[in-house]
Design an enzyme around this catalytic site. Structure first.
Site, PDB file in Angstrom:
ATOM      1  CB  SER A  53      -0.934  -0.056   1.214  1.00  0.00           C
ATOM      2  OG  SER A  53      -2.059   0.743   1.020  1.00  0.00           O
TER       3      SER A  53
ATOM      4  CG  ASP B 291      -6.151  -3.372  -3.663  1.00  0.00           C
ATOM      5  OD1 ASP B 291      -7.025  -2.619  -3.203  1.00  0.00           O
ATOM      6  OD2 ASP B 291      -4.942  -3.235  -3.424  1.00  0.00           O
TER       7      ASP B 291
ATOM      8  CG  HIS C 248      -4.820  -3.227   0.032  1.00  0.00           C
ATOM      9  ND1 HIS C 248      -4.426  -2.574  -1.116  1.00  0.00           N
ATOM     10  CD2 HIS C 248      -4.375  -2.456   1.052  1.00  0.00           C
ATOM     11  CE1 HIS C 248      -3.790  -1.452  -0.795  1.00  0.00           C
ATOM     12  NE2 HIS C 248      -3.735  -1.367   0.521  1.00  0.00           N
TER      13      HIS C 248
END
Length: 496
Positions: A179, A430, A455
């Site tokens: 991320s 995601d 994710h």
């Protein structure tokens, strides 16, 4: 709450990573044999030391001499001085212990790579607070909360480790992150190629800036995830916004909504925007953590949680009151799967391990990510990206205004082909994959797509319910890392 504030909330989802983070093939539900309740293995019983390193608050100026203690975790169980390596997690917006416990991939490959594991906490998160308890009380204190300062922290820490740990000096370091942490890992390799030999950037939306990708991509992917479970599911959600509007016009309707959604506090008409933002954020979170086994990354959730949620939302053609009762059942999967919640709090959507205050400031300064919806190609109310509105919200909250083009100036936007040795992995489920690198740029800037991945699923620990696509991704990632390590030692031999 302005719509800019919803975008701040949305941006705060980057952590899931925190610890962050996706795009090509579609998974077909028909081919999945879902176990009744698969689960992730218990939180890893990882052995690590907790250490602190004295960092400069300002790496780029010469007048402020202040320092702070940066926390980092280190594990050398499988590390070997002979032919070993150092895997360095570029911490993102939250508590580093939490990221460590959700990054099982590093622990799974440590033995094979003879690797020392280092998890570095990002400044202004967890315990690494440059101005202690008053770090967020004065926006002048926040001036040093930038990705550039964080990368400099990482470089200084690695230099310190190599200087002080016998045998570490001539070993290759690989950056890993998910991320925002994945963005940092990629940017670290770009800016400090002499410090790290390569980077694994998982679910890293490095192109979610300016107009590098369409602003509607993110919410379209969320909607697609829900549509795969049941065509009626996103349609029910799309219709729920009008139902909320109609039911909230009277005092009795507001009371009915409060009771039906089991909210902790009574709704007033001024809360409706916030209520809808909270519901929207819940659907986004579910898309990010649509994992193939039960997990508790953001909240305790069942396996494939979107399928569970969509069981309640198959039929959009029902009355407003029944639709909202169904919406409650769906929300309850996310907020009360454990059965512990007495009521639902519209101020909370994720674990407290994420540092939403710090992230809100970063989103208001340099991590400026445009999002928009049209209500046709997605299941949300129409909303255009409005930089002025966003900027005004930021100024109201922090006394600062965003610089939307700074990240592309600093890190190159799409002009990054001069760099090397970065693997960008993205899960197709995601929504952050919309801003990620999903095609190879060169033969050393490569994209790996995980068709059944949400994710940064690839950074999580191996699990018996992992789909084949993530097992393959991890195999490829390991292969690239071995190549970088081998190349490092080959060039070391040539120099000697």
């Amino acid at each position: 709450m302005g719509r800019g504030a919803l975008l701040l909330l949305l941006l705060a989802l980057l952590a899931p990573g925190a610890a962050v983070l996706l795009r090509p093939a579609l998974r077909t539900l028909g081919s999945l044999h879902l176990p009744t309740n698969p689960t992730s293995r218990p939180a890893l019983a990882n052995n690590y030391s907790i250490l602190y390193f004295e960092q400069k608050v300002d790496h780029f100026g010469f007048t402020l001499m202040k320092t702070f203690k940066q926390r980092y975790l280190i594990s050398d169980k499988h590390w070997r001085k002979d032919g070993g390596s150092i895997l360095f997690y570029t911490g993102n917006e939250g508590d580093i212990v939490w990221f460590c416990n959700n990054t099982g991939f590093m622990w799974d490959v440590a033995e094979e790579l003879k690797a020392m594991l280092v998890f570095a906490e990002h400044r202004y998160y967890g315990e690494s607070l440059p101005f202690g308890a008053s770090s967020f009380k004065d926006s002048r204190h926040l001036n040093f909360l930038t990705s550039e300062q964080a990368l400099a922290d990482f470089a200084e820490l690695i230099k310190h480790l190599k200087r002080t740990i016998p045998g570490a000096e001539n070993q290759p370091v690989i950056a890993l992150g998910g991320s925002y942490g994945g963005m940092l890992a990629a940017w670290f390799r770009m800016k400090y190629p002499h410090v790290v030999v390569g980077a694994l950037a998982a679910s890293a939306p490095i192109w979610q800036f300016e107009d590098l990708v369409p602003c509607e991509a993110f919410m379209k992917i969320v909607t697609t995830d829900f549509r795969k479970s049941s065509p009626g599911c996103p349609e029910s959600i799309r219709r729920s916004w009008g139902a909320i509007n109609r039911l909230s016009t009277t005092k009795g309707g507001l009371q009915w909504l409060t009771e039906t959604l089991r909210l902790c506090d009574p709704l007033t008409s001024s809360d409706i925007r916030r209520l809808k933002d909270w519901i929207s954020e819940t659907w986004v979170n579910l898309a990010m953590v649509d994992y193939p086994y039960a997990s508790d990354f953001l909240q305790p959730l069942p396996a494939w949680p979107i399928q569970v949620v969509c069981q309640y939302l198959k039929d959009p053609n029902v009355s407003d009151s029944l639709l909202l009762q169904n919406i409650f059942q769906a929300l309850n999967v996310y907020y009360n799967y454990s059965g512990q919640a007495k009521c639902l709090n519209i101020s909370e959507t994720t674990t407290s391990n994420l540092g939403s205050l710090g992230w809100s400031y970063q989103a208001c300064t340099e991590i400026v990510m445009p999002f928009c919806t049209n209500g046709i190609d997605d299941m949300f109310e129409p909303h255009l990206w409005n930089l002025k509105e966003f900027s005004d919200d930021c100024f109201k909250q922090w006394g600062v205004r965003p610089r939307p083009s700074w990240i592309t100036t600093m890190y190159g936007g799409k002009n990054i082909s001069s760099h090397s040795n970065i693997v960008f992995s993205n899960g197709e489920l995601d929504p952050w994959s919309g801003g990620g690198v999903t095609k190879d740029i060169t033969d050393t800037l490569v994209a790996i797509t995980i068709s059944e991945g949400a994710h940064h699923l690839d950074l999580r620990a191996n699990n018996e319910y992992d789909p084949a696509s993530v097992l393959l991704a991890r195999t490829l990632e390991l292969r690239y890392m071995k190549r970088w390590i081998r190349d490092f030692y080959d060039s070391l031999q040539m120099r000697h």
